[in-house]
Structure formats: C-alpha cells, structure tokens
Motif scaffolding. Structure first.
Motif, PDB file in Angstrom:
ATOM      1  N   ASP A 107      51.467  47.255  22.697  1.00 60.60           N
ATOM      2  CA  ASP A 107      51.002  45.872  22.675  1.00 60.60           C
ATOM      3  C   ASP A 107      49.945  45.665  21.598  1.00 60.60           C
ATOM      4  OD1 ASP A 107      52.576  45.117  24.894  1.00 60.60           O
ATOM      5  OD2 ASP A 107      51.079  45.917  26.281  1.00 60.60           O
ATOM      6  N   ALA A 108      49.440  46.750  21.041  1.00 63.07           N
ATOM      7  CA  ALA A 108      48.354  46.665  20.073  1.00 63.07           C
ATOM      8  C   ALA A 108      48.883  46.218  18.718  1.00 63.07           C
ATOM      9  CB  ALA A 108      47.644  48.014  19.952  1.00 63.07           C
ATOM     10  N   GLY A 109      48.107  45.393  18.061  1.00 61.03           N
ATOM     11  CA  GLY A 109      48.514  44.936  16.737  1.00 61.03           C
ATOM     12  C   GLY A 109      47.358  44.345  15.971  1.00 61.03           C
ATOM     13  N   THR A 110      47.682  43.732  14.853  1.00 57.31           N
ATOM     14  CA  THR A 110      46.679  43.195  13.944  1.00 57.31           C
ATOM     15  C   THR A 110      46.975  41.738  13.624  1.00 57.31           C
ATOM     16  OG1 THR A 110      46.409  45.367  12.911  1.00 57.31           O
ATOM     17  CG2 THR A 110      45.575  43.477  11.690  1.00 57.31           C
ATOM     18  N   LEU A 111      45.946  40.927  13.642  1.00 54.79           N
ATOM     19  CA  LEU A 111      46.010  39.561  13.129  1.00 54.79           C
ATOM     20  C   LEU A 111      45.353  39.534  11.758  1.00 54.79           C
ATOM     21  CD1 LEU A 111      44.973  37.489  16.274  1.00 54.79           C
ATOM     22  CD2 LEU A 111      47.182  37.347  15.114  1.00 54.79           C
ATOM     23  N   GLY A 123      44.674  33.113  18.580  1.00 52.37           N
ATOM     24  CA  GLY A 123      44.376  33.837  19.811  1.00 52.37           C
ATOM     25  C   GLY A 123      43.512  35.053  19.628  1.00 52.37           C
ATOM     26  N   GLY A 124      43.024  35.295  18.416  1.00 53.16           N
ATOM     27  CA  GLY A 124      42.205  36.464  18.157  1.00 53.16           C
ATOM     28  C   GLY A 124      40.732  36.223  18.436  1.00 53.16           C
ATOM     29  N   ASP A 125      40.000  37.310  18.465  1.00 59.16           N
ATOM     30  CA  ASP A 125      38.554  37.268  18.674  1.00 59.16           C
ATOM     31  C   ASP A 125      37.876  37.292  17.308  1.00 59.16           C
ATOM     32  OD1 ASP A 125      35.914  37.573  19.343  1.00 59.16           O
ATOM     33  OD2 ASP A 125      36.178  39.422  20.492  1.00 59.16           O
ATOM     34  N   ALA A 126      37.349  36.141  16.889  1.00 57.71           N
ATOM     35  CA  ALA A 126      36.746  36.047  15.559  1.00 57.71           C
ATOM     36  C   ALA A 126      35.554  36.984  15.400  1.00 57.71           C
ATOM     37  CB  ALA A 126      36.324  34.602  15.277  1.00 57.71           C
ATOM     38  N   SER A 127      34.848  37.259  16.486  1.00 61.00           N
ATOM     39  CA  SER A 127      33.678  38.137  16.392  1.00 61.00           C
ATOM     40  C   SER A 127      34.068  39.585  16.132  1.00 61.00           C
ATOM     41  CB  SER A 127      32.854  38.050  17.681  1.00 61.00           C
ATOM     42  OG  SER A 127      33.574  38.587  18.785  1.00 61.00           O
ATOM     43  N   ALA A 128      35.356  39.935  16.352  1.00 61.24           N
ATOM     44  CA  ALA A 128      35.821  41.304  16.113  1.00 61.24           C
ATOM     45  C   ALA A 128      36.415  41.477  14.720  1.00 61.24           C
ATOM     46  CB  ALA A 128      36.866  41.689  17.165  1.00 61.24           C
ATOM     47  N   SER A 139      39.071  31.536   7.230  1.00 59.08           N
ATOM     48  CA  SER A 139      39.817  32.739   7.623  1.00 59.08           C
ATOM     49  C   SER A 139      39.545  33.101   9.076  1.00 59.08           C
ATOM     50  CB  SER A 139      39.473  33.904   6.699  1.00 59.08           C
ATOM     51  OG  SER A 139      38.107  34.277   6.801  1.00 59.08           O
ATOM     52  N   LEU A 140      38.294  32.996   9.511  1.00 65.32           N
ATOM     53  CA  LEU A 140      37.964  33.285  10.904  1.00 65.32           C
ATOM     54  C   LEU A 140      38.546  32.232  11.848  1.00 65.32           C
ATOM     55  CD1 LEU A 140      34.205  34.340  10.519  1.00 65.32           C
ATOM     56  CD2 LEU A 140      36.194  35.834  10.747  1.00 65.32           C
ATOM     57  N   ASN A 141      38.541  30.987  11.407  1.00 66.55           N
ATOM     58  CA  ASN A 141      39.084  29.905  12.229  1.00 66.55           C
ATOM     59  C   ASN A 141      40.580  30.097  12.479  1.00 66.55           C
ATOM     60  OD1 ASN A 141      38.853  27.544  13.706  1.00 66.55           O
ATOM     61  ND2 ASN A 141      39.115  26.205  11.947  1.00 66.55           N
ATOM     62  N   ARG A 142      41.295  30.574  11.478  1.00 69.38           N
ATOM     63  CA  ARG A 142      42.731  30.816  11.645  1.00 69.38           C
ATOM     64  C   ARG A 142      42.985  31.964  12.620  1.00 69.38           C
ATOM     65  NH1 ARG A 142      45.979  29.991   5.937  1.00 69.38           N
ATOM     66  NH2 ARG A 142      45.494  27.770   5.679  1.00 69.38           N
ATOM     67  N   ILE A 143      42.143  32.983  12.574  1.00 66.39           N
ATOM     68  CA  ILE A 143      42.269  34.066  13.552  1.00 66.39           C
ATOM     69  C   ILE A 143      42.051  33.528  14.957  1.00 66.39           C
ATOM     70  CG2 ILE A 143      41.207  36.195  14.389  1.00 66.39           C
ATOM     71  CD1 ILE A 143      42.833  36.701  11.918  1.00 66.39           C
ATOM     72  N   ALA A 144      41.022  32.688  15.131  1.00 66.82           N
ATOM     73  CA  ALA A 144      40.727  32.125  16.452  1.00 66.82           C
ATOM     74  C   ALA A 144      41.877  31.257  16.947  1.00 66.82           C
ATOM     75  CB  ALA A 144      39.426  31.326  16.407  1.00 66.82           C
ATOM     76  N   CYS A 145      42.491  30.468  16.060  1.00 66.72           N
ATOM     77  CA  CYS A 145      43.580  29.581  16.462  1.00 66.72           C
ATOM     78  C   CYS A 145      44.861  30.354  16.792  1.00 66.72           C
ATOM     79  CB  CYS A 145      43.858  28.556  15.360  1.00 66.72           C
ATOM     80  SG  CYS A 145      42.622  27.227  15.280  1.00 66.72           S
ATOM     81  N   ALA A 181      35.225  29.837  22.643  1.00 70.27           N
ATOM     82  CA  ALA A 181      35.918  28.968  23.599  1.00 70.27           C
ATOM     83  C   ALA A 181      37.426  29.002  23.369  1.00 70.27           C
ATOM     84  CB  ALA A 181      35.385  27.547  23.480  1.00 70.27           C
ATOM     85  N   LEU A 182      37.839  28.971  22.116  1.00 70.41           N
ATOM     86  CA  LEU A 182      39.273  29.055  21.808  1.00 70.41           C
ATOM     87  C   LEU A 182      39.867  30.363  22.304  1.00 70.41           C
ATOM     88  CD1 LEU A 182      39.856  27.650  18.195  1.00 70.41           C
ATOM     89  CD2 LEU A 182      41.020  26.954  20.284  1.00 70.41           C
ATOM     90  N   HIS A 183      39.171  31.457  22.065  1.00 65.55           N
ATOM     91  CA  HIS A 183      39.678  32.763  22.483  1.00 65.55           C
ATOM     92  C   HIS A 183      39.879  32.812  23.995  1.00 65.55           C
ATOM     93  CE1 HIS A 183      40.501  37.006  22.354  1.00 65.55           C
ATOM     94  NE2 HIS A 183      39.439  37.301  23.075  1.00 65.55           N
TER      95      HIS A 183
END
Length: 600
Positions: free
Chosen positions: A48-52, A85-90, A77-83, A199-201
């Motif tokens: 299940d592990a992968g990369t955004l 489903g990713g964790d932008a802080s990671a 770039s961070l906003n697209r990761i968040a949208c 909040a998105l995450h």
C-alpha cells in the motif's frame, strides 16, 4: 489553461504496474491529475506504500517578482500534495531552476538569488526542507530570455488507499472553496496554509472530501472545467461573485453527503459555492456552458501542435460472440506450470509479467539476451532453447525491442525465434507437449511477424497477411481502454465468459491491426478474433477515444487456430493493488489464471 492530453499520451504512464493515478482521470479520462501517485516497486507481493509527487510554478508571478515566484512555487506544490490526500508536512522538496544568461547587468544575477530566497522563506515558514535541486543551462537565445524559473517539486510518502483524484465523483454533492489569506504584499499566510493542509488531509482520510483541485490566480473557472469533464458531471454555482476572482493557494473541494464541515475545517475559511449536477452543464447565474463546449475549448487549444484525433469515424461494428471452447487439455498436467519469459534489448515489462503469472500460481523463468560479444548471441540461443524445453508456457513481454526498429517493431525478437534451434523448441512445446504461448504488445508484434498468430506455426508471411502497423494518429498512445472477449476458443480465456469486458492499459506506437476483409471474416468464423476495443456501451468501435490505434474492426487480440497462442496489444499484466484509482473499470482479465488452470 488547456488540456495537454495530446502531449501526455506520448509517454508511457503505466510502465511498472505501479501507477495509482493516471495522468487523466474519470470514466472519460479527461480530468488531468494534479499529482503523480505510484506504489513503491516490490519484487513480489503487494504494498500500500507509495509516493505522491507534484510541482508548483507560475511564470507570470515569477516574471513580476522572482521572490514571490519562489514562494508560490513551494506553496502550490504542497497544495497539490494536500489535494491528492497527502500530508504536506511530511513533504520534502527538490528545486529546478532555469534562468537567463548571466551577462549585461547586475539585475540578471539578482533574479536567481531572489527566487531562491523566496523558496527558502517558504521552506522556513512551512517547515518543509528542500533536500535536492538541479540547475539548468542558460535560458537565453539572442534577445529572447526565459522567465525567471524556479520550479518546486514536492514528494511525500503516502498510503495509496487514501489517495484521491480531481474529477467529481457524483451529482448532488456540495462544492466548497477553501481560502488562503493573502497579505497586501501578496505573500501567503503560512500558518493558515498549514491549517488548510492539515484539515484537507484529515477530511480526505475520513472520506469527507471526495475530490479536490488547487486554485490559483486564475480563479475557479479552470478548476470547474477540469473537474467536470472526467465523469461528465455538471454543476450549479451559486456564488457567482467568486468566479472572476484570483484565489491563490486555495482549493475547490467536493464534499460527501455526511461531511461535518464545521468540525473538519474549524479555523479555516471555507465557502460553500454550489453543488454538482446530473446534467452535463455548468450553470452560474444566467450563464450556462455545456461540457461539450468546455471539452472542445480545452482540447482544441493545442490540437494543431499535439493532435488528439486522426480524422477517424466513430462508427460501431456489431460482432457476434464465439462461445465454443476448445476443451483439449495437455497430456501431461502440472500443478505449477513453468513460464519462460525472454528479455530482449528494449523489453521493459518482464517484472510485471512475471508477477502476474506468479500471482496466478505459476513458476517463472526470466532470462536476458546477452549480446556484448559475438559468442554471447550463440550462447543465448542455446540457453533460451533449454529454457523453452523445460517450460510449459512461453510469454514474450512488451517493450520497445531494439528501440522499435525501422519498418516494424518486434523484428529482432522474431528473428531470434526463427533461428532453427529456437523454432524447433517452440514447435516441440506447441505440438508435442501441448504448451501455450502469449505475446503482449511487442510480444504480439513478434508473434504476428512469425506467423504464430494467426496461423499457429512459424512461416513466411504474405504481403497481405495480417500485421500490426503504426497507429492511425501517427504517434504513441498511452491510456486505459476497454476490451471485450469475443471468443473463448482459447485456453487463455477458460476462466472468463464471452462478452466479458475488461479495462486494460495500452502503450504502443505500432498497435494498429490490419488485415483484408476476407481474412477478418475467416478469423471471426474460426473464433480467432479474441478481443476487441469497445466503447462505453460495449460495442466495437473506431472512435479514437476507445480504439486509440485505429485497429481494423477494433481488433485488439487474436489467437492461433487451436487458441493456444494468444497475441494482444493491451498490457493485461500491468495491474495490482490500487492501480488506476481515477479510471473506473474491471482490470482483472483472467488470462493468467486461465493459462495456469489449463495445466491443472
């Protein structure tokens, strides 16, 4: 702001069978993905592990202020990761820069420094470091300069089961805009941005947000257009006052019916702007725009440069099903058949092919052609002959054999298999030991050049024999297609029924099947037309959206007279957990399971 599908389809988007988000999503594959999502490669099993991964860059902002360009590149770039489903802080960043030549004035030297300072400001305020980067050559030709360019690439680990895509998922859902406060100096509020991302995450992880798309200085219209087309879902927009406004750093989200907005987005600025609808139109006040108009405008902008059609018709061709099965079984049964997979120069699907057979219960034997020294070829022939003699199945995987050599790809593979010892070993496999052969994509091209399909034996081909040639559009095609099982004569379809429809990735430049009408009728009557490209209604078609190569009578795969040799263009082996989440379909073809069951 337009579709780049004609460019994107030139690149293989499914190699490795790890693609989670296709470049274009939805049933119609028209909504561009804003982030790449791919499972980590695993030599066996599933993960299940992968990369955004996503990028951010706005040339207009960077032209006005390289410092602001660097800031907003990181934010986007961070906003697209968040949208997605990713964790932008990671996230971790890598930066790509491209600037004009450093001469004629000190201001030229200041632009790269200004952009890097802006990106550094964003990293410090958002707590996300850059751990890599790349500089580029001079972007000046005579009096022409590139705009100051600092592209931010954000990467984050993610559970691929939690990834979402941008196309709307259904009618009657609320649409909301998540706002990011921007100061008078056009700088984003970093604390508010981090709250929005968190909040998105959370909302995506619990299923409250079904789809999301970033917003920028262009406002809502590009996002509304893109999100609507994938699944052909319209919308009614009530907050028309927001349509013309820039919304940098924001997001347009589709909410589930039970989404607790107040709890999930506490501390954020969220505005409900409308709902998705059943009709293929977007209504905003007195303005109504059809999705057909949106698609035409979006895809027409670059159609002269990167074509998406080839002047084909969209006719359908009724084709009867062949339901009689060949129930002949091998004289020697084995619990776990051995599959020999030869790897030729340019082959790139051996890992997925081996994994598909191993999942079905087979044992695989993968061996590479060695061609560094003259004696290596002779040794390879001896080794391959021994491998065929000890196998029950020979599978020729896809790729670009010898760089898709001129005058037809697959020639190198065919030439190797025509060598006397290899030809004898294959004949022994097929006619004495009742073995099976499978060729996918490049492998199909080799089988048809050998004559193994449709004739069932290695022979010289006539000028009018069936063959595979260049796609009608004249370029490589990579997308998801739907194929229908026309005939169950072949043991490769023992576990499926005639008429079964499967979604399958394709990736080829020479996948157009051609033959004479008389040959087609003969193959059809004999049950040798195995599979055809079909449209949304399940009808064989010449429409390029469903038959990308323009194959004659929509043929995707054919078999030998007894069905034990199958050649097909679609990459049925490229499938695994979470694959192609943004393109709905049944990706289980059953052919690998059928091939193994034949020997049980």
């Amino acid at each position: 702001c337009c579709s780049q599908r004609g460019l994107a389809e030139r690149f293989d988007s499914t190699i490795g069978a790890g693609t989670v988000l296709m470049p274009f999503g939805g049933v119609r594959q028209l909504t561009p993905a804003q982030a790449m999502a791919a499972r980590l490669p695993a030599p066996s099993g599933e993960t299940d592990a992968g990369t955004l991964m996503a990028f951010g860059f706005d040339p207009e902002i960077s032209r006005w202020s390289p410092f602001h360009g660097g800031v907003w590149a990181v934010v986007e770039s961070l906003n697209r990761i968040a949208c997605a489903g990713g964790d932008a802080s990671a996230c971790r960043l890598t930066l790509q820069e491209y600037f004009e030549r450093m001469f004629r004035g000190p201001e030229r030297w200041g632009k790269p420094l200004s952009a890097l300072l802006g990106a550094f400001w964003a990293q410090c305020r958002l707590g996300v470091p850059a751990i890599g980067g790349k500089d580029s050559m001079s972007g000046t030709f005579e009096d022409l300069d590139v705009p100051p360019t600092l592209v931010s690439f954000a990467l984050a680990p993610a559970d691929m089961g939690s990834v979402i895509s941008a196309e709307w998922k259904g009618p009657g859902h609320r649409l909301a805009v998540l706002h990011l406060p921007v100061a008078q100096d056009r700088m984003p509020d970093p604390d508010a941005f981090l709250r929005n991302c968190a909040a998105l995450h959370t909302a995506i992880s619990c299923g409250a947000v079904l789809s999301a798309h970033t917003l920028d200085r262009r406002g809502l219209i590009p996002a509304l257009s893109a999100m609507s087309m994938g699944n052909w879902i319209g919308a009614r927009i009530d907050r028309t006052d927001l349509l013309g406004r820039p919304i940098p750093g924001g997001a347009l989200v589709e909410l589930s019916d039970d989404a607790d907005v107040e709890r999930l987005f506490r501390g954020c600025s969220l505005t409900i702007i409308g709902t998705t609808g059943r009709q293929p139109v977007i209504r905003a006040g007195e303005i109504t725009v059809t999705l057909h108009e949106i698609r035409s405008a979006s895809e027409g902008a670059l159609a002269d440069v990167f074509p998406i059609t080839a002047g084909e018709d969209a006719r359908t061709y009724p084709c009867p099903l062949y339901e009689r099965r060949n129930k002949t079984r091998p004289r020697i049964r084995v619990a776990r058949p051995r599959v020999f997979i030869p790897v030729f120069p340019g082959t790139n699907c051996e890992y997925e092919s081996a994994l598909a057979f191993e999942r079905a219960g087979a044992v695989t034997d993968v061996r590479c052609v060695r061609n560094i020294a003259p004696g290596d070829i002779e040794e390879t022939i001896r080794e391959f002959t021994r491998a065929v003699s000890s196998a029950q199945i020979v599978m020729i995987p896809g790729g670009f054999s010898a760089g898709d050599e001129p005058d037809g790809s697959g020639k190198f593979i065919a030439t190797t298999l025509r060598s006397p010892r290899m030809a004898d070993a294959i004949a022994d496999l097929l006619y004495r030991r009742d073995g099976l052969m499978l060729g996918i994509c490049n492998g199909f091209q080799a089988l048809i050049k050998l004559g193994l399909v449709p004739y069932g034996e290695i022979r010289e081909m006539r000028p009018d024999s069936p063959t595979l040639t260049f796609n009608r559009i004249g370029r490589h095609q990579s997308r998801i297609v739907r194929t229908r099982v026309v005939s169950v004569l072949s043991p490769w379809f023992a576990a499926v029924e005639a008429g079964h429809i499967t979604s399958v990735p394709i990736s080829h430049g020479e996948g157009r099947f051609v033959c004479t009408p008389e040959e087609f009728d003969r193959l059809l009557q004999n049950g040798q037309i195995a599979t055809q490209y079909v449209d949304a209604q399940g009808s064989p078609t010449m429409d390029i959206d469903y038959n990308p190569s323009g194959s004659y009578m929509a043929v995707e795969g054919i078999v030998s007279p007894d069905g034990r040799i199958l050649g097909k263009m679609g990459h049925s082996e490229r499938y695994g957990r979470h694959a192609y989440r943004n393109v709905p379909g049944d990706y289980e073809s059953g052919i690998f399971r059928s091939g193994v069951l034949y020997f049980a």
